[in-house]
Scaffold this motif. Structure first.
Motif, PDB file in Angstrom:
ATOM      1  N   LEU A 282       2.012 -31.873  33.628  1.00  0.00           N
ATOM      2  CA  LEU A 282       0.946 -32.185  33.798  1.00  0.00           C
ATOM      3  C   LEU A 282       0.541 -33.878  33.703  1.00  0.00           C
ATOM      4  CD1 LEU A 282      -1.417 -31.074  34.989  1.00  0.00           C
ATOM      5  CD2 LEU A 282      -1.835 -29.798  33.423  1.00  0.00           C
ATOM      6  N   ARG A 283       0.842 -34.009  32.622  1.00  0.00           N
ATOM      7  CA  ARG A 283       1.196 -35.794  32.288  1.00  0.00           C
ATOM      8  C   ARG A 283       1.045 -36.556  33.359  1.00  0.00           C
ATOM      9  NH1 ARG A 283       5.063 -33.399  28.687  1.00  0.00           N
ATOM     10  NH2 ARG A 283       7.148 -34.809  29.141  1.00  0.00           N
ATOM     11  N   ARG A 284       2.376 -36.057  34.085  1.00  0.00           N
ATOM     12  CA  ARG A 284       3.168 -37.003  35.059  1.00  0.00           C
ATOM     13  C   ARG A 284       2.446 -37.140  36.676  1.00  0.00           C
ATOM     14  NH1 ARG A 284       8.601 -36.187  34.959  1.00  0.00           N
ATOM     15  NH2 ARG A 284       8.758 -35.875  36.807  1.00  0.00           N
ATOM     16  N   ARG A 285       1.549 -35.439  36.551  1.00  0.00           N
ATOM     17  CA  ARG A 285       0.444 -35.142  37.614  1.00  0.00           C
ATOM     18  C   ARG A 285      -1.243 -35.014  37.796  1.00  0.00           C
ATOM     19  NH1 ARG A 285       1.680 -28.860  38.035  1.00  0.00           N
ATOM     20  NH2 ARG A 285      -0.691 -28.935  40.007  1.00  0.00           N
ATOM     21  N   LYS A 286      -1.416 -35.571  36.507  1.00  0.00           N
ATOM     22  CA  LYS A 286      -3.140 -36.020  35.618  1.00  0.00           C
ATOM     23  C   LYS A 286      -4.353 -36.090  37.272  1.00  0.00           C
ATOM     24  CE  LYS A 286      -3.054 -36.986  31.687  1.00  0.00           C
ATOM     25  NZ  LYS A 286      -3.623 -38.265  30.330  1.00  0.00           N
TER      26      LYS A 286
END
Length: 419
Positions: A282-286
């Protein structure tokens, strides 16, 4: 095992990409300037999978013959107009401009060295373009970020294939949910969907699962946990099955690393890693946090719009547990109210001052893991009771309406004894 593609679905896929916006994409050319394969060139662009791998592995996107290069040596990922290079615990290390790195952003002009191979990184002056789908979901997989929309075309191609597929990703990224969606949207949707946990699997249970999943899909969860005998049985069934059962596997681990260490069979790896999907954390698709938060708020029965303060906190958080952690946080917020919000106490409605389970748990002076477990367990039980009642006790419909993977739903039901 042959691959079958149904014409009507293919037409739908093609139409979905017609007249969609064209986005300019970063494109990088890698040129080998010294080493055994001097002169070879590779192009990396954003139309490829989220990450591509460089190494000696037969399935590496950038495959090298240099004996000093590890099987899966480094990962390459285009992000924010730059190329992120990440060493994957390689044997001899990864170097950029002479410095050993763990992870670095390259913007063009750098020299990458792995083993005896030096690679010049050129950022192309003329970017390529990609038609992205305008949809914000693929079945029950939700996301409108660039990272996810790039993957939807791959999801559709994987769905229409009959070949084995490996879904990788960190815990909580939605691997099992994607496996369910691949089954639900594919040509085997009318057949059974069988889930087998690799850690508890033995050769006889694996064989029984194959038989049960005939004409449907067999999901093997956490494939790397299969014992040696079960790995041999899986390889045998894959060779003899002749397309009767679609096999989808999930794993958090680097299977190639397990092959190198001798804990996973190399012949099985190449037999099963025909199609590969890596789900980003999720940190790469905020950019998806807000749409996911609103989706879970509606799915879990939140009243009115999602509180703005909670949404702000959600979009600013890192979510190491990924989508699952976000879903749990929203579910707990719905169940226990503003105690899990960031508003100051004196700004809440008077009705919110009543002593809640959260306050009771906090007063008990428990450790954080135990306090969180008790609050979450209370919510899970109450949520399942409500959604099962809404669907008149039909577990299959309730699980589908919950928006979470069926096996996770069943596990919660068993744990909470909800009826």
């Amino acid at each position: 095992m042959s691959s079958t593609v149904a014409t009507p679905e293919t037409s739908t896929i093609e139409r979905r990409f017609v007249d969609t916006p064209k986005l300019e994409l970063t494109r990088v050319t890698l040129e080998i300037t010294s080493g055994p394969e001097r002169g070879r060139r590779f192009v990396i662009d954003e139309e490829m999978a989220a990450r591509v791998f460089i190494g000696r592995s037969a399935i590496a996107s950038v495959r090298l013959q240099d004996p000093l290069v590890s099987r899966r040596h480094a990962a390459l990922e285009l992000t924010d107009g730059a190329l992120r290079i990440t060493d994957l615990a390689s044997r001899d290390g990864t170097f950029v401009n002479g410095l050993r790195i763990e992870s670095i952003l390259a913007t063009g002009g750098e020299v990458l060295r792995i083993g005896n191979t030096e690679i010049a990184i050129h950022r192309d002056a003329k970017p390529s373009s990609l038609a992205l789908t305008e949809i914000d979901h693929f079945g029950r997989v939700v996301g409108q970020s660039r990272e996810m929309r790039r993957l939807y075309g791959l999801f559709e191609r994987v769905t229409l294939s009959d070949e084995p597929v490996v879904i990788t990703g960190e815990t909580g990224t939605g691997k099992e949910l994607l496996a369910e969606v691949i089954h639900e949207m594919g040509p085997r949707a009318s057949g059974p969907f069988v889930v087998l946990g690799a850690a508890q699997s033995k050769p006889d249970t694996l064989g029984a699962a194959f038989d049960e999943a005939a004409e449907g899909t067999l999901l093997i969860d956490e494939l790397s946990e299969l014992d040696t005998e079960s790995q041999a049985e899986l390889l045998r069934r894959l060779r003899e099955d002749d397309g009767c059962t679609r096999v989808v596997v999930t794993t958090q681990r680097d299977l190639e690393r397990d092959v190198e260490s001798g804990t996973f069979r190399e012949d099985l790896y190449y037999r099963i890693a025909v199609l590969n999907v890596e789900l980003p954390p999720l940190r790469r698709r905020k950019g998806d946090i807000e749409i996911l938060a609103r989706h879970f708020w509606t799915t879990f029965g939140g009243q009115g719009p999602i509180p703005k303060a909670f949404l702000i906190r959600a979009t600013c958080s890192e979510w190491p547990g990924n989508v699952r952690e976000l879903a749990n946080a929203i579910a707990m917020r719905i169940a226990h109210g503003a105690e899990l919000d960031i508003r100051p106490l004196d700004s809440r409605d008077e009705g919110e001052h009543a002593k809640s389970l959260v306050e009771t748990v906090l007063d008990a002076d428990l450790s954080f893991p135990e306090a969180r477990r008790r609050v979450l367990a209370d919510f899970e039980g109450r949520y399942l009771e409500r959604i099962l009642e809404k669907h008149h006790g039909n577990v299959t419909r309730a699980a589908a309406a919950s928006g979470i993977a069926r096996r996770y739903f069943y596990a919660i039901r068993q744990r909470t004894k909800a009826r």
